[in-house]
Design a protein around this motif. Structure first.
Motif, PDB file in Angstrom:
ATOM      1  N   GLU A   4       0.930  -1.233   0.066  1.00 45.42           N
ATOM      2  CA  GLU A   4       0.051   0.094   0.085  1.00 45.42           C
ATOM      3  C   GLU A   4       0.986   1.255   0.251  1.00 45.42           C
ATOM      4  O   GLU A   4       0.284   2.248  -0.460  1.00 45.42           O
ATOM      5  CB  GLU A   4      -0.977  -0.006   1.266  1.00 45.42           C
ATOM      6  N   MET A   5       1.894   1.322   0.717  1.00 43.55           N
ATOM      7  CA  MET A   5       2.854   2.342   0.813  1.00 43.55           C
ATOM      8  C   MET A   5       4.037   2.425  -0.354  1.00 43.55           C
ATOM      9  O   MET A   5       4.706   3.509  -0.344  1.00 43.55           O
ATOM     10  CB  MET A   5       3.652   2.117   2.141  1.00 43.55           C
ATOM     11  N   GLY A   6       3.945   1.351  -1.315  1.00 43.14           N
ATOM     12  CA  GLY A   6       4.999   1.262  -2.125  1.00 43.14           C
ATOM     13  C   GLY A   6       6.481   1.078  -1.442  1.00 43.14           C
ATOM     14  O   GLY A   6       7.308   1.385  -2.191  1.00 43.14           O
ATOM     15  N   VAL A   7       6.410   0.348  -0.563  1.00 37.29           N
ATOM     16  CA  VAL A   7       7.700   0.018   0.096  1.00 37.29           C
ATOM     17  C   VAL A   7       8.077  -1.307  -0.012  1.00 37.29           C
ATOM     18  O   VAL A   7       7.545  -2.405   0.018  1.00 37.29           O
ATOM     19  CB  VAL A   7       7.602   0.321   1.643  1.00 37.29           C
ATOM     20  N   LYS A   8       9.401  -1.505  -0.701  1.00 34.43           N
ATOM     21  CA  LYS A   8      10.108  -2.862  -0.758  1.00 34.43           C
ATOM     22  C   LYS A   8      10.683  -3.555   0.553  1.00 34.43           C
ATOM     23  O   LYS A   8      11.089  -2.718   1.298  1.00 34.43           O
ATOM     24  CB  LYS A   8      10.987  -2.684  -1.920  1.00 34.43           C
ATOM     25  N   PRO A   9      10.712  -4.687   0.482  1.00 32.40           N
ATOM     26  CA  PRO A   9      11.374  -5.537   1.602  1.00 32.40           C
ATOM     27  C   PRO A   9      12.729  -4.920   2.002  1.00 32.40           C
ATOM     28  O   PRO A   9      13.385  -4.795   1.023  1.00 32.40           O
ATOM     29  CB  PRO A   9      11.281  -7.097   1.396  1.00 32.40           C
ATOM     30  N   LEU A  13      12.570   3.032   6.410  1.00 32.39           N
ATOM     31  CA  LEU A  13      11.330   3.978   6.512  1.00 32.39           C
ATOM     32  C   LEU A  13      11.928   5.083   7.341  1.00 32.39           C
ATOM     33  O   LEU A  13      12.717   5.045   8.260  1.00 32.39           O
ATOM     34  CB  LEU A  13      10.304   3.166   7.239  1.00 32.39           C
ATOM     35  N   ILE A  14      10.920   6.191   7.467  1.00 29.44           N
ATOM     36  CA  ILE A  14      11.194   7.211   8.339  1.00 29.44           C
ATOM     37  C   ILE A  14       9.836   7.090   9.287  1.00 29.44           C
ATOM     38  O   ILE A  14       8.687   7.036   8.826  1.00 29.44           O
ATOM     39  CB  ILE A  14      11.082   8.557   7.497  1.00 29.44           C
ATOM     40  N   LEU A  15      10.116   7.006  10.610  1.00 29.46           N
ATOM     41  CA  LEU A  15       9.098   6.986  11.768  1.00 29.46           C
ATOM     42  C   LEU A  15       9.026   8.336  12.583  1.00 29.46           C
ATOM     43  O   LEU A  15      10.222   8.699  12.817  1.00 29.46           O
ATOM     44  CB  LEU A  15       9.235   5.742  12.412  1.00 29.46           C
ATOM     45  N   HIS A  16       7.684   8.973  12.516  1.00 37.84           N
ATOM     46  CA  HIS A  16       8.095  10.090  13.771  1.00 37.84           C
ATOM     47  C   HIS A  16       6.421  10.100  14.297  1.00 37.84           C
ATOM     48  O   HIS A  16       5.624   9.223  13.926  1.00 37.84           O
ATOM     49  CB  HIS A  16       8.204  11.479  12.813  1.00 37.84           C
ATOM     50  N   VAL A  17       6.520  10.611  15.622  1.00 34.43           N
ATOM     51  CA  VAL A  17       5.301  10.817  16.241  1.00 34.43           C
ATOM     52  C   VAL A  17       4.818  11.916  16.082  1.00 34.43           C
ATOM     53  O   VAL A  17       5.369  13.065  16.150  1.00 34.43           O
ATOM     54  CB  VAL A  17       5.531  10.381  18.097  1.00 34.43           C
ATOM     55  N   GLU A  18       3.373  12.077  15.728  1.00 32.54           N
ATOM     56  CA  GLU A  18       2.683  13.379  15.566  1.00 32.54           C
ATOM     57  C   GLU A  18       1.567  13.304  16.274  1.00 32.54           C
ATOM     58  O   GLU A  18       0.701  12.492  15.777  1.00 32.54           O
ATOM     59  CB  GLU A  18       2.617  13.446  13.874  1.00 32.54           C
ATOM     60  N   ASN A  19       1.105  14.096  16.902  1.00 36.42           N
ATOM     61  CA  ASN A  19      -0.136  14.277  17.728  1.00 36.42           C
ATOM     62  C   ASN A  19      -0.439  13.002  18.560  1.00 36.42           C
ATOM     63  O   ASN A  19      -1.508  12.553  18.505  1.00 36.42           O
ATOM     64  CB  ASN A  19      -1.446  14.643  17.004  1.00 36.42           C
ATOM     65  N   SER A  26       7.997   6.209   3.767  1.00 33.62           N
ATOM     66  CA  SER A  26       9.019   5.941   2.911  1.00 33.62           C
ATOM     67  C   SER A  26       9.931   7.036   2.657  1.00 33.62           C
ATOM     68  O   SER A  26       9.496   8.305   2.690  1.00 33.62           O
ATOM     69  CB  SER A  26       8.856   5.157   1.582  1.00 33.62           C
ATOM     70  N   TRP A  27      11.323   6.503   2.247  1.00 34.88           N
ATOM     71  CA  TRP A  27      12.315   7.665   1.919  1.00 34.88           C
ATOM     72  C   TRP A  27      11.631   8.424   0.615  1.00 34.88           C
ATOM     73  O   TRP A  27      11.700   9.936   0.565  1.00 34.88           O
ATOM     74  CB  TRP A  27      13.478   7.323   1.595  1.00 34.88           C
ATOM     75  N   LEU A  28      11.041   7.724  -0.343  1.00 31.88           N
ATOM     76  CA  LEU A  28      10.631   8.376  -1.548  1.00 31.88           C
ATOM     77  C   LEU A  28       9.191   9.388  -1.245  1.00 31.88           C
ATOM     78  O   LEU A  28       9.197  10.493  -1.569  1.00 31.88           O
ATOM     79  CB  LEU A  28      10.006   7.421  -2.615  1.00 31.88           C
ATOM     80  N   GLN A  29       8.496   8.945  -0.429  1.00 28.52           N
ATOM     81  CA  GLN A  29       7.258   9.708   0.242  1.00 28.52           C
ATOM     82  C   GLN A  29       7.894  10.921   0.871  1.00 28.52           C
ATOM     83  O   GLN A  29       7.201  12.016   0.616  1.00 28.52           O
ATOM     84  CB  GLN A  29       6.480   9.000   1.098  1.00 28.52           C
ATOM     85  N   ASN A  30       8.806  10.788   1.717  1.00 28.42           N
ATOM     86  CA  ASN A  30       9.174  12.026   2.232  1.00 28.42           C
ATOM     87  C   ASN A  30       9.813  13.075   1.456  1.00 28.42           C
ATOM     88  O   ASN A  30       9.574  14.123   1.315  1.00 28.42           O
ATOM     89  CB  ASN A  30      10.270  11.355   3.423  1.00 28.42           C
ATOM     90  N   LEU A  31      10.654  12.542   0.280  1.00 29.48           N
ATOM     91  CA  LEU A  31      11.095  13.287  -0.600  1.00 29.48           C
ATOM     92  C   LEU A  31      10.131  14.067  -1.450  1.00 29.48           C
ATOM     93  O   LEU A  31      10.384  15.354  -1.437  1.00 29.48           O
ATOM     94  CB  LEU A  31      12.120  12.386  -1.463  1.00 29.48           C
ATOM     95  N   ARG A  32       8.948  13.369  -1.921  1.00 33.63           N
ATOM     96  CA  ARG A  32       7.981  14.080  -2.634  1.00 33.63           C
ATOM     97  C   ARG A  32       7.244  15.243  -1.837  1.00 33.63           C
ATOM     98  O   ARG A  32       6.908  16.282  -2.184  1.00 33.63           O
ATOM     99  CB  ARG A  32       7.083  13.034  -3.118  1.00 33.63           C
ATOM    100  N   ARG A  33       7.144  15.028  -0.340  1.00 34.99           N
ATOM    101  CA  ARG A  33       6.390  15.786   0.620  1.00 34.99           C
ATOM    102  C   ARG A  33       7.257  17.049   0.668  1.00 34.99           C
ATOM    103  O   ARG A  33       6.764  18.183   0.425  1.00 34.99           O
ATOM    104  CB  ARG A  33       6.191  15.184   1.648  1.00 34.99           C
ATOM    105  N   VAL A  34       8.519  16.869   0.886  1.00 35.20           N
ATOM    106  CA  VAL A  34       9.337  17.903   1.108  1.00 35.20           C
ATOM    107  C   VAL A  34       9.500  18.726  -0.419  1.00 35.20           C
ATOM    108  O   VAL A  34       9.501  20.038  -0.354  1.00 35.20           O
ATOM    109  CB  VAL A  34      10.924  17.594   1.445  1.00 35.20           C
ATOM    110  N   GLN A  35       9.557  18.005  -1.433  1.00 33.37           N
ATOM    111  CA  GLN A  35       9.511  18.760  -2.805  1.00 33.37           C
ATOM    112  C   GLN A  35       8.551  19.801  -3.029  1.00 33.37           C
ATOM    113  O   GLN A  35       8.394  20.603  -3.493  1.00 33.37           O
ATOM    114  CB  GLN A  35       9.637  17.881  -3.901  1.00 33.37           C
TER     115      GLN A  35
END
Length: 81
Positions: A4-9, A13-19, A26-35
């Motif tokens: 679902e996340m598009g993450v390969k075995p 991953l990047i984990l953080h606590v929010e609220n 995933s690193w790719l998701q995070n890169l796209r978010r920052v971009q």
């Protein structure tokens, strides 16, 4: 979940606590978010690459002038001795 996340075995991953919730990206998701966040700061038609290169060329020119000045001073001092 991985699919679902598009993450390969084995992929990092990047984990953080929010609220109080654990968020996983995933690193790719995070890169796209920052971009996406940074592109909102860019003016329409502005090229951040061109601006970076312009600044870098100006910096190099200042450095070259300083080295030329120091070289000239060193040459002058050698002749004076």
């Amino acid at each position: 979940m991985r699919e679902e996340m598009g993450v390969k075995p084995g992929e990092d991953l990047i984990l953080h606590v929010e609220n109080g919730e654990l968020r996983v990206r995933s690193w790719l998701q995070n890169l796209r978010r920052v971009q996406a966040e940074l592109s909102a700061l860019k003016k329409p038609g502005e090229s951040v690459v061109d601006e970076f290169l312009k600044e870098r060329r100006e910096e190099q020119l200042r450095s070259d002038k300083r080295l030329d000045r120091l070289h000239a001073e060193g040459t002058t001092r050698k002749r004076a001795k």
